[in-house]
Enzyme design. Structure first.
Site, PDB file in Angstrom:
ATOM      1  N   ARG A 169       0.840  -1.221   0.000  1.00 55.18           N
ATOM      2  CA  ARG A 169       0.000   0.000   0.000  1.00 55.18           C
ATOM      3  C   ARG A 169       0.866   1.259   0.000  1.00 55.18           C
ATOM      4  O   ARG A 169       0.557   2.233   0.677  1.00 55.18           O
ATOM      5  CB  ARG A 169      -0.952   0.018   1.209  1.00 55.18           C
ATOM      6  CG  ARG A 169      -1.905  -1.151   1.279  1.00 55.18           C
ATOM      7  CD  ARG A 169      -2.927  -1.108   0.146  1.00 55.18           C
ATOM      8  NE  ARG A 169      -3.765  -2.298   0.192  1.00 55.18           N
ATOM      9  CZ  ARG A 169      -3.443  -3.445  -0.431  1.00 55.18           C
ATOM     10  NH1 ARG A 169      -2.341  -3.550  -1.144  1.00 55.18           N
ATOM     11  NH2 ARG A 169      -4.264  -4.475  -0.363  1.00 55.18           N
ATOM     12  N   SER A 242     -11.421  -0.663   3.332  1.00 57.62           N
ATOM     13  CA  SER A 242     -10.712  -0.795   4.620  1.00 57.62           C
ATOM     14  C   SER A 242     -10.243   0.575   5.074  1.00 57.62           C
ATOM     15  O   SER A 242      -9.544   1.266   4.344  1.00 57.62           O
ATOM     16  CB  SER A 242      -9.485  -1.696   4.462  1.00 57.62           C
ATOM     17  OG  SER A 242      -9.889  -2.954   4.027  1.00 57.62           O
ATOM     18  N   GLU A 339      -5.825   4.018   6.088  1.00 63.88           N
ATOM     19  CA  GLU A 339      -5.398   3.723   4.711  1.00 63.88           C
ATOM     20  C   GLU A 339      -5.789   4.849   3.760  1.00 63.88           C
ATOM     21  O   GLU A 339      -4.980   5.258   2.928  1.00 63.88           O
ATOM     22  CB  GLU A 339      -6.017   2.384   4.261  1.00 63.88           C
ATOM     23  CG  GLU A 339      -5.523   1.951   2.899  1.00 63.88           C
ATOM     24  CD  GLU A 339      -6.165   0.668   2.412  1.00 63.88           C
ATOM     25  OE1 GLU A 339      -5.992  -0.375   3.055  1.00 63.88           O
ATOM     26  OE2 GLU A 339      -6.846   0.723   1.376  1.00 63.88           O
TER      27      GLU A 339
HETATM   28  C1  LIG Z   1     -15.462  -0.711  -1.244  1.00 61.94           C
HETATM   29  C2  LIG Z   1     -13.992  -0.446  -1.429  1.00 61.94           C
HETATM   30  C3  LIG Z   1     -13.097  -1.504  -1.520  1.00 61.94           C
HETATM   31  C4  LIG Z   1     -11.735  -1.289  -1.699  1.00 61.94           C
HETATM   32  N1  LIG Z   1     -10.908  -2.363  -1.816  1.00 61.94           N
HETATM   33  C5  LIG Z   1      -9.569  -2.176  -2.018  1.00 61.94           C
HETATM   34  C6  LIG Z   1      -8.681  -3.310  -2.183  1.00 61.94           C
HETATM   35  O1  LIG Z   1      -9.094  -4.463  -2.144  1.00 61.94           O
HETATM   36  N2  LIG Z   1      -7.358  -3.059  -2.379  1.00 61.94           N
HETATM   37  C7  LIG Z   1      -6.857  -1.797  -2.448  1.00 61.94           C
HETATM   38  O2  LIG Z   1      -5.645  -1.644  -2.648  1.00 61.94           O
HETATM   39  N3  LIG Z   1      -7.676  -0.706  -2.322  1.00 61.94           N
HETATM   40  C8  LIG Z   1      -9.004  -0.872  -2.099  1.00 61.94           C
HETATM   41  N4  LIG Z   1      -9.831   0.208  -1.955  1.00 61.94           N
HETATM   42  C9  LIG Z   1      -9.247   1.553  -1.985  1.00 61.94           C
HETATM   43  C10 LIG Z   1      -9.345   2.227  -3.376  1.00 61.94           C
HETATM   44  O3  LIG Z   1     -10.166   1.509  -4.225  1.00 61.94           O
HETATM   45  C11 LIG Z   1      -7.969   2.395  -4.036  1.00 61.94           C
HETATM   46  O4  LIG Z   1      -7.075   3.065  -3.187  1.00 61.94           O
HETATM   47  C12 LIG Z   1      -8.054   3.150  -5.365  1.00 61.94           C
HETATM   48  O5  LIG Z   1      -6.808   3.104  -6.024  1.00 61.94           O
HETATM   49  C13 LIG Z   1      -8.467   4.607  -5.192  1.00 61.94           C
HETATM   50  O6  LIG Z   1      -8.730   5.129  -6.472  1.00 61.94           O
HETATM   51  P1  LIG Z   1      -9.512   6.491  -6.664  1.00 61.94           P
HETATM   52  O7  LIG Z   1      -9.492   6.809  -8.109  1.00 61.94           O
HETATM   53  O8  LIG Z   1     -10.824   6.415  -6.027  1.00 61.94           O
HETATM   54  O9  LIG Z   1      -8.543   7.488  -5.895  1.00 61.94           O
HETATM   55  P2  LIG Z   1      -8.933   8.642  -4.864  1.00 61.94           P
HETATM   56  O10 LIG Z   1      -9.557   8.047  -3.665  1.00 61.94           O
HETATM   57  O11 LIG Z   1      -9.656   9.707  -5.561  1.00 61.94           O
HETATM   58  O12 LIG Z   1      -7.471   9.146  -4.483  1.00 61.94           O
HETATM   59  C14 LIG Z   1      -6.590   8.299  -3.763  1.00 61.94           C
HETATM   60  C15 LIG Z   1      -5.218   8.956  -3.700  1.00 61.94           C
HETATM   61  O13 LIG Z   1      -4.681   9.081  -5.007  1.00 61.94           O
HETATM   62  C16 LIG Z   1      -4.424  10.449  -5.331  1.00 61.94           C
HETATM   63  N5  LIG Z   1      -4.703  10.576  -6.777  1.00 61.94           N
HETATM   64  C17 LIG Z   1      -5.878  10.318  -7.402  1.00 61.94           C
HETATM   65  N6  LIG Z   1      -5.717  10.456  -8.733  1.00 61.94           N
HETATM   66  C18 LIG Z   1      -4.417  10.823  -8.940  1.00 61.94           C
HETATM   67  C19 LIG Z   1      -3.631  11.127 -10.093  1.00 61.94           C
HETATM   68  N7  LIG Z   1      -4.143  11.092 -11.326  1.00 61.94           N
HETATM   69  N8  LIG Z   1      -2.331  11.483  -9.905  1.00 61.94           N
HETATM   70  C20 LIG Z   1      -1.776  11.531  -8.674  1.00 61.94           C
HETATM   71  N9  LIG Z   1      -2.472  11.266  -7.549  1.00 61.94           N
HETATM   72  C21 LIG Z   1      -3.770  10.897  -7.679  1.00 61.94           C
HETATM   73  C22 LIG Z   1      -5.340  11.240  -4.410  1.00 61.94           C
HETATM   74  O14 LIG Z   1      -4.881  12.547  -4.181  1.00 61.94           O
HETATM   75  C23 LIG Z   1      -5.264  10.391  -3.155  1.00 61.94           C
HETATM   76  O15 LIG Z   1      -4.068  10.639  -2.463  1.00 61.94           O
HETATM   77  C24 LIG Z   1     -11.221   0.025  -1.781  1.00 61.94           C
HETATM   78  C25 LIG Z   1     -12.122   1.115  -1.698  1.00 61.94           C
HETATM   79  C26 LIG Z   1     -13.498   0.886  -1.532  1.00 61.94           C
HETATM   80  C27 LIG Z   1     -14.451   2.046  -1.485  1.00 61.94           C
END
Ligand SMILES: Cc1cc2nc3c(=O)[nH]c(=O)nc-3n(C[C@H](O)[C@H](O)[C@H](O)COP(=O)(O)OP(=O)(O)OC[C@H]3O[C@@H](n4cnc5c(N)ncnc54)[C@H](O)[C@@H]3O)c2cc1C
Length: 353
Positions: A169, A242, A339
């Site tokens: 992570r 999580s 996280e």
């Molecule tokens: C129901 C659920 C289940 C999940 N299960 C998992 C799992 O099994 N494994 C896991 O690893 N994660 C899991 N996650 C967490 C999440 O899905 C991941 O962290 C995912 O990569 C976040 O993507 P996002 O586009 O929503 O990013 P955001 O939540 O919008 O942003 C996350 C981070 O990335 C940064 N960011 C976003 N876009 C960019 C970009 N283009 N350039 C630079 N920085 C950027 C943001 O500033 C922030 O720091 C889960 C989340 C949910 C809601």
């Protein structure tokens, strides 16, 4: 809203549909970039230039807990196959594409590899930030190059996998938060990898589906079915998956805790000196599973998932998270670390002396 070539600006924009906790935080200015080539112009826009944006993808790993002067989203979502030969396939995907849509596109081409990461929410652009992973697989294994706008040098850079410093992570993008705007990721999927089925309930799920000789798509379906059962759907019950990382502690500390609490799970943490504990177990042991404080709560089916029952604010959810972490620390002497990225506030559990 004003519209320019390749990007849009919106003032006082609600982010309720742009974060999976569904908290109603507003951005004083929201910039959305539809064409990667327009990013330099968007960042040089007089309303934006010189200010640090909060990057938002699908908002599935964010807790918006304070004012957001400037938010930036990349919406460009094209994919391009860069090459395919006997060794494997190289594909480029733009940052705004949903990870699960990309995964399904890849599997539909007959490529295997990412199937255990089916149904992880979020975008391609955010996936490298915390090196998303599930069921024994991490995205870092398949990333060949990350293409990003480096705010420090004001130019596009191409970081090979080694420079991304992927960990559990973790990545260079997380450690140097604010420096890079990821615009695209190039993946390499080696030909014909072995399917990884030895993970929590996968074989059982495939058997329940009546699949004896699974394809990668079958595995993705099985993972999706398990995840749908285990995790609340953020569309109906806001959450960010999580909320706490599994804590890593010194082996001696883990041994002492296990002696005092024989039911406590303890996992290897990659070397002999450290062990991984289950944050879910620690939280449940403190009686938080299914708890609720106003509209902020802990999911009934999973102690690690904090939820928004309707109108919880970011600070409401943060306050609950801090209370949970303080109680785990007080009872077990183990600190919990969130996280998701907390935006606009600091995570500061107050542990009673
Ligand atoms: C129901 C659920 C289940 C999940 N299960 C998992 C799992 O099994 N494994 C896991 O690893 N994660 C899991 N996650 C967490 C999440 O899905 C991941 O962290 C995912 O990569 C976040 O993507 P996002 O586009 O929503 O990013 P955001 O939540 O919008 O942003 C996350 C981070 O990335 C940064 N960011 C976003 N876009 C960019 C970009 N283009 N350039 C630079 N920085 C950027 C943001 O500033 C922030 O720091 C889960 C989340 C949910 C809601």
């Amino acid at each position: 809203m004003s519209s320019n070539s390749g990007y849009t600006l919106a003032r006082d924009a609600s982010l309720i549909d742009r974060n999976t906790f569904r908290v109603d935080t507003r951005a004083a200015l929201l910039v959305e970039v539809q064409a990667i080539e327009a990013l330099p112009a968007a960042l040089a826009d007089p309303a934006v230039a010189g200010r640090e944006p909060v990057l938002i993808g699908a908002g599935s790993n964010l807790l918006l807990a304070g004012d957001i002067p400037l938010a930036l989203r990349i919406e460009a979502d094209a994919t391009t196959v860069l090459g395919q030969d006997a060794s494997g396939t190289r594909i480029r995907a733009e940052a705004g594409l949903a990870w699960n849509d990309f995964l399904r596109q890849v599997l539909a081409r007959g490529i295997a590899g990412p199937e255990n990461m089916a149904l992880i929410p979020g975008t391609i652009g955010a996936a490298p930030i915390q090196n998303i992973g599930a069921y024994g697989t991490e995205i870092g294994e398949f990333v060949e190059t990350v293409e990003a706008w480096d705010r420090r040098g004001a130019r596009v850079v191409r970081l090979p996998r080694e420079a991304c410093a992927f960990g559990y992570r973790d990545s260079v993008f997380k450690r140097e938060a604010g420096r890079y705007v990821i615009v695209a990721v190039e993946f390499f999927f080696p030909a014909a990898p072995a399917l990884r089925l030895d993970y929590a309930g996968l074989r059982e799920e495939l058997a329940a589906m009546g699949v004896a000789t699974p394809t990668a798509s079958d595995v993705a379906d099985a993972v999706s079915r398990i995840r749908t059962r285990k995790l609340p759907d953020w569309r109906t019950l806001g959450n960010a998956g999580s909320f706490f990382k599994n804590p890593i502690v010194a082996a001696a500390r883990a041994d002492a805790l296990a002696a005092a609490h024989p039911a406590m799970p303890v996992y290897p943490a990659g070397d002999d000196a450290r062990r991984k504990l289950s944050a879910a177990w620690l939280i449940e042991a403190c009686g938080w599973k299914g708890a609720r404080q106003g509209d902020a709560g802990v999911a009934a089916q999973h102690a690690l998932v904090l939820v928004n029952h309707g109108h919880a604010t970011g600070p409401d959810i943060l306050a609950l998270a801090e209370r949970i972490a303080a109680s785990v620390e007080a009872r077990f002497g183990v600190g919990l670390e969130p996280e998701p990225r907390i935006v606009g506030a600091r995570f500061a559990p107050a542990v009673a002396a």
